[in-house]
Scaffold this motif. Structure first.
Motif, PDB file in Angstrom:
ATOM      1  N   ASN A  87       5.901   3.551   1.941  1.00 46.04           N
ATOM      2  CA  ASN A  87       6.621   4.642   2.606  1.00 46.04           C
ATOM      3  C   ASN A  87       7.373   4.139   3.835  1.00 46.04           C
ATOM      4  O   ASN A  87       8.519   4.520   4.058  1.00 46.04           O
ATOM      5  CB  ASN A  87       5.679   5.780   2.976  1.00 46.04           C
ATOM      6  N   SER A  90       0.884  -1.160   0.000  1.00 44.28           N
ATOM      7  CA  SER A  90       0.000   0.000   0.000  1.00 44.28           C
ATOM      8  C   SER A  90       0.927   1.216   0.000  1.00 44.28           C
ATOM      9  O   SER A  90       2.139   1.085   0.211  1.00 44.28           O
ATOM     10  CB  SER A  90      -0.872   0.011   1.263  1.00 44.28           C
ATOM     11  N   THR A  91       0.390   2.389  -0.233  1.00 43.91           N
ATOM     12  CA  THR A  91       1.228   3.587  -0.201  1.00 43.91           C
ATOM     13  C   THR A  91       1.875   3.740   1.173  1.00 43.91           C
ATOM     14  O   THR A  91       3.072   4.015   1.284  1.00 43.91           O
ATOM     15  CB  THR A  91       0.402   4.841  -0.559  1.00 43.91           C
ATOM     16  N   CYS A 102       7.010   8.173  -1.635  1.00 46.88           N
ATOM     17  CA  CYS A 102       5.751   8.761  -2.129  1.00 46.88           C
ATOM     18  C   CYS A 102       5.547  10.157  -1.552  1.00 46.88           C
ATOM     19  O   CYS A 102       5.111  11.068  -2.262  1.00 46.88           O
ATOM     20  CB  CYS A 102       4.561   7.871  -1.792  1.00 46.88           C
ATOM     21  N   SER A 116       2.829   8.419  -7.385  1.00 43.43           N
ATOM     22  CA  SER A 116       2.443   7.047  -7.065  1.00 43.43           C
ATOM     23  C   SER A 116       3.680   6.260  -6.634  1.00 43.43           C
ATOM     24  O   SER A 116       4.816   6.714  -6.806  1.00 43.43           O
ATOM     25  CB  SER A 116       1.814   6.370  -8.288  1.00 43.43           C
ATOM     26  N   LYS A 117       3.457   5.075  -6.125  1.00 39.78           N
ATOM     27  CA  LYS A 117       4.579   4.234  -5.692  1.00 39.78           C
ATOM     28  C   LYS A 117       5.534   3.959  -6.847  1.00 39.78           C
ATOM     29  O   LYS A 117       6.739   4.124  -6.717  1.00 39.78           O
ATOM     30  CB  LYS A 117       4.058   2.916  -5.104  1.00 39.78           C
TER      31      LYS A 117
END
Length: 62
Positions: free
Chosen positions: A29, A24-25, A41, A47-48
């Motif tokens: 991170n 996931s983002t 990010c 976006s990733k």
């Protein structure tokens, strides 16, 4: 040292249309903070996948 060809292989392996593995983002991170000290990010505001590409393009080859 990582070459531009190796960078492209790395991007192609991990970045699938903006998705990086099953991150996931938030988890991406956290992973990048723990790995390289920057939340990619958040740093790039992308976006990733695009953040990963931007980092690899910017990073020093050493």
């Amino acid at each position: 040292m990582i070459t531009n060809i190796e960078k492209q292989y790395f991007i192609n392996l991990l970045n699938r249309d903006g998705y990086v593995l099953n991150f996931s983002t938030y988890s991406f991170n956290v992973f990048t903070i723990n790995s390289i000290g920057i939340a990619l990010c958040n740093h790039y505001g992308l976006s990733k996948g695009k953040s990963l590409e931007a980092f690899l393009v910017e990073c020093s080859p050493d």
